[in-house]
Design a protein around this motif. Structure first.
Motif, PDB file in Angstrom:
ATOM      1  N   ARG A   1       0.831  -1.211   0.000  1.00  0.00           N
ATOM      2  CA  ARG A   1       0.000   0.000   0.000  1.00  0.00           C
ATOM      3  C   ARG A   1       0.868   1.264   0.000  1.00  0.00           C
ATOM      4  NH1 ARG A   1      -5.424  -0.479   1.070  1.00  0.00           N
ATOM      5  NH2 ARG A   1      -6.147  -2.595   1.536  1.00  0.00           N
ATOM      6  N   SER A   2       1.929   1.242   0.791  1.00  0.00           N
ATOM      7  CA  SER A   2       2.815   2.404   0.880  1.00  0.00           C
ATOM      8  C   SER A   2       3.533   2.653  -0.446  1.00  0.00           C
ATOM      9  CB  SER A   2       3.828   2.190   2.011  1.00  0.00           C
ATOM     10  OG  SER A   2       4.632   3.319   2.187  1.00  0.00           O
ATOM     11  N   LEU A   3       3.952   1.578  -1.102  1.00  0.00           N
ATOM     12  CA  LEU A   3       4.633   1.719  -2.399  1.00  0.00           C
ATOM     13  C   LEU A   3       3.697   2.290  -3.456  1.00  0.00           C
ATOM     14  CD1 LEU A   3       6.621  -1.645  -2.468  1.00  0.00           C
ATOM     15  CD2 LEU A   3       7.621   0.650  -2.351  1.00  0.00           C
ATOM     16  N   VAL A   4       2.472   1.782  -3.506  1.00  0.00           N
ATOM     17  CA  VAL A   4       1.497   2.279  -4.483  1.00  0.00           C
ATOM     18  C   VAL A   4       1.178   3.751  -4.206  1.00  0.00           C
ATOM     19  CG1 VAL A   4      -0.871   2.053  -5.321  1.00  0.00           C
ATOM     20  CG2 VAL A   4       0.507   0.009  -4.932  1.00  0.00           C
ATOM     21  N   SER A   5       1.047   4.095  -2.932  1.00  0.00           N
ATOM     22  CA  SER A   5       0.776   5.482  -2.551  1.00  0.00           C
ATOM     23  C   SER A   5       1.925   6.408  -2.946  1.00  0.00           C
ATOM     24  CB  SER A   5       0.534   5.550  -1.043  1.00  0.00           C
ATOM     25  OG  SER A   5       0.364   6.876  -0.609  1.00  0.00           O
TER      26      SER A   5
ATOM     27  N   GLN B   1      11.646   9.128  -4.855  1.00  0.00           N
ATOM     28  CA  GLN B   1      10.895   8.019  -4.253  1.00  0.00           C
ATOM     29  C   GLN B   1       9.860   7.463  -5.235  1.00  0.00           C
ATOM     30  OE1 GLN B   1       8.047   9.022  -1.143  1.00  0.00           O
ATOM     31  NE2 GLN B   1       8.686   7.238   0.059  1.00  0.00           N
ATOM     32  N   GLN B   2       9.226   8.340  -5.973  1.00  0.00           N
ATOM     33  CA  GLN B   2       8.234   7.925  -6.966  1.00  0.00           C
ATOM     34  C   GLN B   2       8.856   6.984  -7.994  1.00  0.00           C
ATOM     35  OE1 GLN B   2       7.053  10.898  -9.950  1.00  0.00           O
ATOM     36  NE2 GLN B   2       4.899  10.460  -9.469  1.00  0.00           N
ATOM     37  N   ALA B   3      10.019   7.361  -8.503  1.00  0.00           N
ATOM     38  CA  ALA B   3      10.715   6.522  -9.490  1.00  0.00           C
ATOM     39  C   ALA B   3      11.131   5.190  -8.880  1.00  0.00           C
ATOM     40  CB  ALA B   3      11.942   7.268 -10.027  1.00  0.00           C
ATOM     41  N   ALA B   4      11.661   5.247  -7.657  1.00  0.00           N
ATOM     42  CA  ALA B   4      12.106   4.022  -6.989  1.00  0.00           C
ATOM     43  C   ALA B   4      10.934   3.108  -6.684  1.00  0.00           C
ATOM     44  CB  ALA B   4      12.860   4.369  -5.710  1.00  0.00           C
ATOM     45  N   ALA B   5       9.803   3.688  -6.280  1.00  0.00           N
ATOM     46  CA  ALA B   5       8.610   2.879  -5.988  1.00  0.00           C
ATOM     47  C   ALA B   5       8.129   2.160  -7.245  1.00  0.00           C
ATOM     48  CB  ALA B   5       7.502   3.765  -5.415  1.00  0.00           C
TER      49      ALA B   5
ATOM     50  N   CYS C   1       1.860  -9.441  -7.725  1.00  0.00           N
ATOM     51  CA  CYS C   1       1.462  -8.688  -8.909  1.00  0.00           C
ATOM     52  C   CYS C   1      -0.045  -8.420  -8.895  1.00  0.00           C
ATOM     53  CB  CYS C   1       1.846  -9.476 -10.151  1.00  0.00           C
ATOM     54  SG  CYS C   1       1.708  -8.552 -11.677  1.00  0.00           S
ATOM     55  N   GLU C   2      -0.824  -9.441  -8.613  1.00  0.00           N
ATOM     56  CA  GLU C   2      -2.282  -9.304  -8.585  1.00  0.00           C
ATOM     57  C   GLU C   2      -2.735  -8.368  -7.467  1.00  0.00           C
ATOM     58  OE1 GLU C   2      -3.671 -13.291  -8.323  1.00  0.00           O
ATOM     59  OE2 GLU C   2      -2.973 -13.832 -10.334  1.00  0.00           O
ATOM     60  N   ARG C   3      -2.077  -8.477  -6.318  1.00  0.00           N
ATOM     61  CA  ARG C   3      -2.474  -7.611  -5.199  1.00  0.00           C
ATOM     62  C   ARG C   3      -2.145  -6.152  -5.501  1.00  0.00           C
ATOM     63  NH1 ARG C   3      -6.084  -6.021  -2.522  1.00  0.00           N
ATOM     64  NH2 ARG C   3      -5.718  -5.207  -0.415  1.00  0.00           N
ATOM     65  N   LEU C   4      -1.027  -5.904  -6.147  1.00  0.00           N
ATOM     66  CA  LEU C   4      -0.665  -4.538  -6.527  1.00  0.00           C
ATOM     67  C   LEU C   4      -1.686  -3.938  -7.488  1.00  0.00           C
ATOM     68  CD1 LEU C   4       3.166  -5.091  -6.922  1.00  0.00           C
ATOM     69  CD2 LEU C   4       2.128  -3.360  -5.436  1.00  0.00           C
ATOM     70  N   ILE C   5      -2.167  -4.745  -8.417  1.00  0.00           N
ATOM     71  CA  ILE C   5      -3.193  -4.274  -9.356  1.00  0.00           C
ATOM     72  C   ILE C   5      -4.480  -3.962  -8.608  1.00  0.00           C
ATOM     73  CG2 ILE C   5      -4.619  -4.916 -11.340  1.00  0.00           C
ATOM     74  CD1 ILE C   5      -2.250  -6.643 -12.290  1.00  0.00           C
ATOM     75  N   GLN C   6      -4.844  -4.800  -7.654  1.00  0.00           N
ATOM     76  CA  GLN C   6      -6.037  -4.565  -6.849  1.00  0.00           C
ATOM     77  C   GLN C   6      -5.935  -3.266  -6.054  1.00  0.00           C
ATOM     78  OE1 GLN C   6      -6.178  -8.130  -4.526  1.00  0.00           O
ATOM     79  NE2 GLN C   6      -6.737  -9.431  -6.261  1.00  0.00           N
ATOM     80  N   LEU C   7      -4.706  -2.868  -5.718  1.00  0.00           N
ATOM     81  CA  LEU C   7      -4.487  -1.640  -4.949  1.00  0.00           C
ATOM     82  C   LEU C   7      -4.365  -0.407  -5.848  1.00  0.00           C
ATOM     83  CD1 LEU C   7      -1.916  -3.018  -2.331  1.00  0.00           C
ATOM     84  CD2 LEU C   7      -4.300  -2.382  -1.912  1.00  0.00           C
TER      85      LEU C   7
ATOM     86  N   MET D   1       0.339   5.266 -14.181  1.00  0.00           N
ATOM     87  CA  MET D   1       0.067   6.187 -15.285  1.00  0.00           C
ATOM     88  C   MET D   1       0.268   7.640 -14.846  1.00  0.00           C
ATOM     89  SD  MET D   1      -3.181   4.311 -17.149  1.00  0.00           S
ATOM     90  CE  MET D   1      -3.366   5.563 -18.414  1.00  0.00           C
ATOM     91  N   VAL D   2      -0.108   7.945 -13.615  1.00  0.00           N
ATOM     92  CA  VAL D   2       0.123   9.298 -13.089  1.00  0.00           C
ATOM     93  C   VAL D   2       1.625   9.591 -13.061  1.00  0.00           C
ATOM     94  CG1 VAL D   2      -0.068  10.777 -11.052  1.00  0.00           C
ATOM     95  CG2 VAL D   2      -1.996   9.341 -11.730  1.00  0.00           C
ATOM     96  N   ALA D   3       2.398   8.619 -12.599  1.00  0.00           N
ATOM     97  CA  ALA D   3       3.857   8.796 -12.554  1.00  0.00           C
ATOM     98  C   ALA D   3       4.438   8.964 -13.951  1.00  0.00           C
ATOM     99  CB  ALA D   3       4.507   7.605 -11.851  1.00  0.00           C
TER     100      ALA D   3
END
Length: 362
Positions: A214-218, A251-255, A270-276, A283-285
């Motif tokens: 969650r923190s990485l996606v954020s 941090q954005q690039a590293a995440a 991978c699936e959980r990251l997509i769900q998050l 795409m925003v990045a």
């Protein structure tokens, strides 16, 4: 004869100066004294010397040397070597060092020292204090987590390296590790980022996996307040004075990079990251015209998800439009150099929210 008399005179002067020293803070031949004690207590027949040294408060004295503001780094390094010899004598001695607030003293020495030799000696001692010392291993673990927020990049790197070892010893992850380890991705120092990424990969095996994801996606979408804030890291004197990106963009690039690594590592992750909602955030990045590396890393990671999951491919195509989508697929790692401002705005304002994602992925 004259040379012999001169040598004898020099030795006598040295001994007289030594004798005048009523305590270790004077610093008279301190390193030499510590070296001599270390030789005695670490010898195969040094148990008696070790016991006597402990009885006269040797551990407390050694730890106090580490905290001396005016103390020399070479003296502190030797004090750490002495403490290492004591800790190596067995679990009881490790416990005694820890009971004397040794973990805090050694961790603070690691954080404050400007000498890599001293820092490395402190790092090694913390590792030894965690090994075969179940009573205090969690305390060492928490001390290392605290060091992740140090202002010293070298201390951060060493603490992260050691945490990877101590994490396996402790066997469970403290939730307090999530925020500081993800914050390390803001570092301008690639060696710090590398160690942070390796630790994050290790932590996927523990109960903090969900919080980390969650923190990485954020982190892919910094807030306006984070962008406006002028962090202390920008004043880091060890980084060349070039036009540097904001730490939140680093941090954005590293995440984005870490998410790509984790996606390749496990289908479940991978699936959980997509769900998050990592697809939308990637795409925003990609649309961040202020930081090319964010655009590049996010684009590379998104391309993997698009080619792996048809539902992601379908939704990304719809959100981008045919022209931008084809540009993206043809050259994901250089898309940021060819797209225009309107296309970047399309990426930043996307509303990709993949419906029925769980069923579709299953």
């Amino acid at each position: 004869m004259a040379k012999q008399q001169s040598a004898t005179s020099n030795i006598m002067s040295l001994l007289q100066e030594w004798d005048k020293g009523s305590n270790y803070m004077i610093g008279t031949c301190l390193k030499l004294q510590l070296q001599a004690i270390t030789i005695f207590v670490s010898s195969s027949s040094g148990h008696k010397f070790l016991s006597e040294f402990m009885e006269v408060g040797g551990v407390l004295t050694s730890l106090e040397i580490l905290g001396l503001r005016e103390g020399k780094d070479e003296d502190k390094a030797q004090a750490l070597q002495l403490l290492m010899s004591i800790a190596s004598a067995g679990r009881n001695y490790k416990e005694l060092i820890c009971e004397s607030y040794g973990i805090m003293a050694v961790a603070e020495c690691l954080a404050r020292s400007k000498s890599e030799e001293t820092q490395d000696a402190a790092r090694m001692l913390l590792q030894v204090l965690a090994e075969g010392n179940p009573k205090f291993q969690v305390q060492v673990y928490k001390g290392l987590i605290a060091l992740l927020s140090s202002s010293s990049p070298k201390a951060q790197q060493m603490a992260t390296q050691t945490l990877r070892i101590v994490q396996r010893i402790v066997g469970h992850a403290n939730p307090s590790i999530v925020e500081p380890v993800v914050a390390l991705l803001k570092s301008y120092h690639l060696e710090v980022q590398y160690e942070a990424i390796e630790l994050i990969k290790d932590l996927m095996e523990y109960e903090v996996q969900e919080s980390l994801l969650r923190s990485l996606v954020s982190s892919l979408v910094p807030t306006k307040d984070e962008i406006k804030k002028q962090p202390e890291i920008l004043d880091d004197p060890s980084v060349p004075e070039l036009k540097r990106p904001l730490p939140v963009f680093v941090q954005q690039a590293a995440a984005a990079k870490v998410i790509g690594i984790l996606s390749h590592q496990s289908n479940h992750l991978c699936e959980r990251l997509i769900q998050l909602r990592c697809v939308s955030n990637l795409m925003v990045a990609m649309g961040n015209e202020d930081h090319a590396d964010s655009q590049r890393q996010a684009s590379i990671t998104l391309e993997y998800l698009v080619r792996t999951f048809p539902i992601v491919d379908e939704n990304v195509n719809e959100a981008m439009g045919d022209n931008l989508y084809q540009l993206f697929l043809n050259n994901p790692d250089s898309l940021y150099m060819t797209m225009n401002a309107v296309q970047a705005d399309v990426l930043r304002s996307n509303k990709v929210n993949i419906p029925g994602i769980v069923d579709a992925l299953d």
